[in-house]
Design a protein around this motif. Structure first.
Motif, PDB file in Angstrom:
ATOM      1  N   LEU A 134       5.361   7.221   6.457  1.00 10.12           N
ATOM      2  CA  LEU A 134       6.799   7.438   6.223  1.00 10.12           C
ATOM      3  C   LEU A 134       7.575   6.128   6.088  1.00 10.12           C
ATOM      4  O   LEU A 134       8.742   6.137   5.702  1.00 10.12           O
ATOM      5  N   VAL A 135       6.931   5.012   6.408  1.00 12.78           N
ATOM      6  CA  VAL A 135       7.588   3.715   6.350  1.00 12.78           C
ATOM      7  C   VAL A 135       7.737   3.300   4.875  1.00 12.78           C
ATOM      8  O   VAL A 135       6.772   3.183   4.150  1.00 12.78           O
ATOM      9  N   THR A 136       9.003   3.090   4.472  1.00  7.66           N
ATOM     10  CA  THR A 136       9.284   2.655   3.098  1.00  7.66           C
ATOM     11  C   THR A 136       9.625   1.168   3.044  1.00  7.66           C
ATOM     12  O   THR A 136       9.464   0.545   2.009  1.00  7.66           O
ATOM     13  N   VAL A 137      10.123   0.627   4.166  1.00  9.31           N
ATOM     14  CA  VAL A 137      10.420  -0.793   4.257  1.00  9.31           C
ATOM     15  C   VAL A 137       9.870  -1.288   5.586  1.00  9.31           C
ATOM     16  O   VAL A 137      10.176  -0.718   6.641  1.00  9.31           O
ATOM     17  N   SER A 138       9.063  -2.334   5.538  1.00 10.46           N
ATOM     18  CA  SER A 138       8.500  -2.918   6.747  1.00 10.46           C
ATOM     19  C   SER A 138       8.922  -4.393   6.791  1.00 10.46           C
ATOM     20  O   SER A 138       8.585  -5.163   5.902  1.00 10.46           O
ATOM     21  N   LEU A 139       9.686  -4.744   7.813  1.00 10.38           N
ATOM     22  CA  LEU A 139      10.190  -6.118   7.942  1.00 10.38           C
ATOM     23  C   LEU A 139       9.482  -6.843   9.071  1.00 10.38           C
ATOM     24  O   LEU A 139       8.981  -6.285   9.983  1.00 10.38           O
TER      25      LEU A 139
END
Length: 139
Positions: A134-139
């Protein structure tokens, strides 16, 4: 649908979330709600976005929080998206109830056609394996 913006505290998740909500309001025919732990970012949001300071409602556990979300969804049949900044904090979410909270949000999303975008102060790798997709952006 649920989207997660994941990353350690201080990595810029809120900036990404605010940019996304301000862009999404241009293209939606429905309404958008932004939930946060305070009103610090109120003036960074487009004035068409309804901001809710969750702490004003004295929610003390995850079940109350999920009931609160259900109440928001039930009162607005045009609701398109709900943005949840500081999801772990505002939802009283711990690693032990994280998956069950996400499952409940997925049920609400599917039943009422509302999309949820969450910022989570954990790296993608720290999230339960079943949630990592479900992660669309990982910082």
């Amino acid at each position: 649908m649920i989207e997660i913006i994941a990353g350690a505290k201080g990595k810029g998740k809120t900036k990404v979330l605010i940019a996304k909500v301000n862009e999404d309001i241009k293209f939606t025919n429905g309404t958008i709600v932004y939930l946060d732990k305070n009103t610090k970012h109120m003036y960074e949001l487009n004035n068409k976005i309804r901001m809710i300071n969750v702490q004003d409602y004295n929610l003390s556990d995850t079940n109350m929080f999920l009931g609160f979300i259900s109440g928001i969804v039930s009162q607005d049949h045009d609701l398109d998206r709900v943005y949840l900044d500081s999801f772990l904090t505002i939802g009283h979410i711990t690693i032990s109830n994280f998956e069950s909270a996400i499952i409940k949000l997925q049920e609400i999303s599917a039943n009422f056609k509302v999309n949820f975008v969450l910022s989570v102060s954990m790296s993608k790798e720290e999230l339960p394996e079943s949630i990592q997709s479900l992660v669309t952006v990982s910082l």
